[in-house]
Motif scaffolding. Structure first.
Motif, mmCIF file in Angstrom:
data_model
loop_
_atom_site.group_PDB
_atom_site.id
_atom_site.type_symbol
_atom_site.label_atom_id
_atom_site.label_comp_id
_atom_site.label_asym_id
_atom_site.label_seq_id
_atom_site.Cartn_x
_atom_site.Cartn_y
_atom_site.Cartn_z
ATOM 1 N N ILE A 19 0.834 -1.210 0.000
ATOM 2 C CA ILE A 19 0.000 0.000 0.000
ATOM 3 C C ILE A 19 0.863 1.251 0.000
ATOM 4 O O ILE A 19 0.654 2.176 -0.761
ATOM 5 C CB ILE A 19 -0.962 -0.026 1.207
ATOM 6 C CG1 ILE A 19 -2.014 -1.120 0.998
ATOM 7 C CG2 ILE A 19 -1.667 1.309 1.395
ATOM 8 C CD1 ILE A 19 -2.822 -1.462 2.220
ATOM 9 N N LYS A 20 1.925 1.194 0.873
ATOM 10 C CA LYS A 20 2.823 2.343 0.929
ATOM 11 C C LYS A 20 3.480 2.586 -0.426
ATOM 12 O O LYS A 20 3.575 3.696 -0.907
ATOM 13 C CB LYS A 20 3.898 2.106 1.990
ATOM 14 C CG LYS A 20 3.410 2.365 3.408
ATOM 15 C CD LYS A 20 4.515 2.110 4.388
ATOM 16 C CE LYS A 20 4.032 2.340 5.815
ATOM 17 N NZ LYS A 20 5.031 2.003 6.803
ATOM 18 N N LEU A 23 1.085 4.054 -2.819
ATOM 19 C CA LEU A 23 0.917 5.491 -2.558
ATOM 20 C C LEU A 23 2.091 6.281 -3.116
ATOM 21 O O LEU A 23 1.923 7.332 -3.732
ATOM 22 C CB LEU A 23 0.794 5.733 -1.053
ATOM 23 C CG LEU A 23 -0.620 5.677 -0.510
ATOM 24 C CD1 LEU A 23 -0.590 5.574 0.989
ATOM 25 C CD2 LEU A 23 -1.398 6.912 -0.954
ATOM 26 N N ALA A 24 3.293 5.703 -2.867
ATOM 27 C CA ALA A 24 4.493 6.394 -3.359
ATOM 28 C C ALA A 24 4.444 6.509 -4.870
ATOM 29 O O ALA A 24 4.779 7.544 -5.447
ATOM 30 C CB ALA A 24 5.740 5.639 -2.914
ATOM 31 N N LEU A 27 1.929 9.142 -5.870
ATOM 32 C CA LEU A 27 2.472 10.476 -5.642
ATOM 33 C C LEU A 27 3.505 10.838 -6.706
ATOM 34 O O LEU A 27 3.519 11.936 -7.235
ATOM 35 C CB LEU A 27 3.091 10.555 -4.250
ATOM 36 C CG LEU A 27 2.067 10.695 -3.134
ATOM 37 C CD1 LEU A 27 2.701 10.439 -1.790
ATOM 38 C CD2 LEU A 27 1.455 12.082 -3.158
#
Lengths: 377, 380
Positions: A19-20, A23-24, A27
């Motif tokens: 998930i991280k 997200l990265a 972004l």
């Protein structure tokens, strides 16, 4: 059970990492998209080319219509009675077309300009040309504020509160000067004088074109602005003068509209081996003495990396004032450039005498300071 | 029985102390508000145009009378004041001075609150809206539009206009926060990570600005330098109408988190034990502070130090309680920037100095003073 818990924890952890990472990635994609949008915009809308307005046929139902330096059509209800000028080149044009008495306010830089500043000693100072004082302008109640087209005032929103029309004219580049003068004629209603003035300038441009046309030789020129190794790139004022004078700009392939003064280096100049070097006297136009011009020339010739080129060996290094390299007197700069590049074809032409004639006929005092050094043979 | 009596007396004493401190703080906030009102009146009455205070007052009243002409009673009430003597007074006061005063105040308020909140959430007294790379990112956004003549709207409208610069600066300001958010999602939201990420991003965006400066020609370079110096040249009622709701929403939402920020100032662990979701609070506050600061910077350019100076003065006056620190910083920021801008536009009239320069001078002197005060200053 313990294994299940561990595997569950690992799964959660790896899920968290995924998930991280997602997200990265999202972004990063946002960042790339933003930059891409900005850069994509670089190739989109470009200003329309400047169109020379025709004098005598500019009155419409709405009023007077003309085109500014950026190619934008501007309409005024009537000729301007009161004008604030932020651009010293445009101030000079107004004097030349007999509209000096309409100028009610000028920027500080116009007052300190060594070429025309003395003509505006008694005119109200409206402050910095980039951020003129809106209160002072409101007190003067001008019909028109003339600013640079290449750098309009930062506080334009406040200036328009004074019910004045901001007109963007450069009156600088030889390519657009005739159109700008015509626009000035329409703004002031002095169409006849503007026509006479622009024809005078056009006649010099035509003379140079005519004499240069049969000459096939194009001597190479390194044109340096006030910063060392900053040269005249494509479509800059210096590039236009060199092109019109039948000379080859060694940096003609460099630069663009955004960067008209690209920085080069010693190796570039040495490799190109220019036959002529033109050194700008400075943007601040404070260098106005013979000693100053001579020192600047000596410094340029003594510089490491430039001493070996043909121009220095043959003594063809000249210092040109910014007052004749750009602005309404750029046609004088053109005459000097043509005379230096093709001495044989312009033997009978004396640019200094032409400047005296200009000062006598149009703008007094503009021949008071040194503009070119050394005087070409 | 005796013990209860003693504890009641102690409770009463504590309560009285709290009440006194509360009243003292309210009095202080009231004093700063009064000073701000006086500063507004002073600023509205000085400028290049020599207008009398009476004319300034009549200009405002007449303008309201014209705007409310259709409303019975109110319109007639304002119409009683008549017109100012100077014909240009109304344009100068209502359309030039007042929007500028409002923009200066709003910018001061937003930057000071952003500074106070950022210092609180990161528990570092030297953090400001600029530490997290916001100013460099906004500068880069503005520089792209000024130098390349295009912005985020480049695909849709001709670039290079003032609005294009404003939007680009705002978007890039937010972008810096998004990048920091992205980094924090991967590496956690510890103070060190956020501050380091901010500093590094600041350098990267700064490099972008330097490249664009290097590429740009003389005119564009002057435009860019002007933006980087910061000033209130973009002042207009439109700018105020855009900024006002953003500022109110952001500041109210941040002020509502004052208790949480107080708990956080005792440390992450304690705040967690008090039921605060520290990571979430940190990102929420940073995002709001960034929106408030970057929306102002987009209109004014880089105005430094106010986000550091105002909260520090307020800490010395009112203490670290964020319930008072946030409103106090807001008022102090508005006051300092308004007075600085009034000085900037009047001292060499008709020439104006960019207010950013004044802020660097005042801010520099203030921090030298704090350094000389040593540990009392609480900056190290």
């Amino acid at each position: 059970m313990e294994k299940e818990l561990i595997s569950c924890a690992l799964a959660q952890k790896s899920g968290g990492i995924i998930i991280k990472n997602r997200l990265a990635i999202i972004l990063a994609a946002c960042v790339v998209l933003t930059l891409a949008l900005c850069l994509a915009g670089c190739t989109s809308p470009t200003p329309a080319p400047s169109v020379t307005p025709t004098p005598g046929n500019n009155t419409t139902a709405q009023g007077l219509t003309f085109t500014d330096t950026n190619g934008k059509t501007v309409t005024l209800p009537k000729p301007a009675e009161k004008i604030v000028v932020l651009n010293s080149d445009c101030a000079e044009v107004l004097v030349a077309i007999g509209a000096k008495d309409r100028i009610v306010g000028v920027a500080s830089s116009v007052k300190t300009n060594p070429s025309v500043g003395s003509l505006f000693a008694n005119v109200t100072d409206v402050g910095n040309w980039q951020t003129p004082n809106p209160e002072q302008i409101a007190l003067l109640q001008p019909d028109v504020i003339i600013s640079y087209a290449s750098s309009p005032p930062k506080n334009a929103d406040q200036l328009t509160q004074a019910n004045a029309t901001i007109v963007q004219l450069d009156c600088g580049n030889l390519k657009t000067i005739v159109g700008d003068i015509t626009a000035m004629g329409i703004i002031t209603g002095n169409v006849q004088q503007a026509q006479e003035y622009s024809q005078y300038i056009q006649s010099v441009i035509d003379l140079v074109k005519e004499r240069v046309a049969p000459i096939s030789a194009t001597p190479s020129v390194y044109w340096e602005y006030n910063k060392a190794w900053s040269t005249a790139g494509n479509s800059s004022g210096g590039d236009t003068i060199m092109y019109m004078a039948g000379a080859a700009n060694i940096a003609g392939d460099l630069g663009n509209k955004t960067n008209q003064q690209p920085a080069v280096n010693q190796e570039f100049v040495l490799t190109k081996n220019p036959q002529i070097i033109m050194k700008y006297s400075g943007f601040s136009v404070t260098n106005t003495t013979l000693a100053g011009f001579s020192a600047l020339r000596n410094d340029t010739m003594a510089r490491t990396g430039i001493a070996g080129v043909d121009a220095v060996k043959n003594g063809k290094v000249y210092v040109i004032s910014s007052t004749i390299a750009y602005g309404p007197k750029a046609f004088i700069g053109l005459l000097y450039m043509a005379k230096v590049a093709h001495p044989g074809a312009f033997q009978d032409i004396d640019p200094a005498a032409k400047l005296d004639e200009y000062a006598g006929r149009f703008v007094p005092g503009t021949n008071a300071t040194i503009v070119f050094y050394p005087t070409p043979a | 029985m005796q013990e209860t009596g003693e504890s009641r007396a102690e409770w009463k004493e504590v309560n009285e102390l709290y009440r006194q401190r509360y009243l003292k703080r309210l009095a202080l906030l009231g004093t700063i508000s009064a000073l701000l009102v006086l500063a507004v009146l002073y600023s509205a009455s000085v400028g290049t145009a020599p207008l009398s205070i009476g004319d300034v007052f009549l200009a405002v009243m007449h303008n309201i009378a014209v705007k409310t002409a259709g409303i019975p009673l109110i319109g007639q009430l304002f119409a009683l004041f008549g017109e100012p003597q100077s014909g240009t007074a109304e344009v100068i006061v209502v359309n030039m001075r007042l929007p500028r005063i409002m923009l200066a105040m709003l910018t001061g308020v937003c930057l000071a609150v952003s500074g106070a909140v950022m210092q609180g959430v990161l528990r570092n007294p030297l953090v400001s809206p600029f530490t997290l790379g916001l100013a460099s990112a906004a500068s880069f956004g503005a520089a792209i539009t000024i130098v390349l003549g295009t912005g985020i709207l480049g695909l849709f409208i001709a670039g290079g206009s003032n609005y294009d610069i404003i939007i680009n600066a705002f978007v890039f300001g937010l972008l810096s926060m998004m990048l920091i958010y992205g980094i924090s999602r991967v590496r956690g939201t510890s103070q060190a990570t956020l501050i380091l990420a901010g500093v590094v991003l600041g350098y990267i965006f700064q490099a972008g600005v330097i490249i664009l400066k290097y590429w740009s020609n003389n005119d564009k370079l002057k435009d860019l330098e002007m933006w980087l110096m910061g000033g209130m040249w973009g002042a207009s009622w439109n700018a105020v109408l855009i900024l006002l709701p953003i500022a109110i929403v952001c500041i109210v939402l941040l002020a509502l988190k004052a208790w949480d920020l107080n708990a956080l100032s005792a440390g992450d662990e304690i705040a967690r034990n008090l039921g605060i979701r520290v990571e979430r609070l940190r990102l929420y506050c940073l995002l709001l502070a960034t929106i408030a600061a970057s929306s102002c910077l987009a209109f004014t350019g880089v105005v430094g130090f106010i986000g550091l100076m105002a909260p520090h003065i307020c800490r010395m006056l009112i203490g670290n309680d964020h319930r008072y620190l946030i409103p106090c910083s807001a008022l102090m920021g508005g006051l300092i920037l308004l007075l600085s801008d009034t000085f900037a536009r009047t001292v060499f009239s008709p020439l104006e100095i960019p207010v950013g320069i004044i802020m660097y001078i005042i801010g520099g002197i203030f921090f030298l003073y704090l350094i000389l005060r040593g540990k009392e200053s609480h900056i190290y």
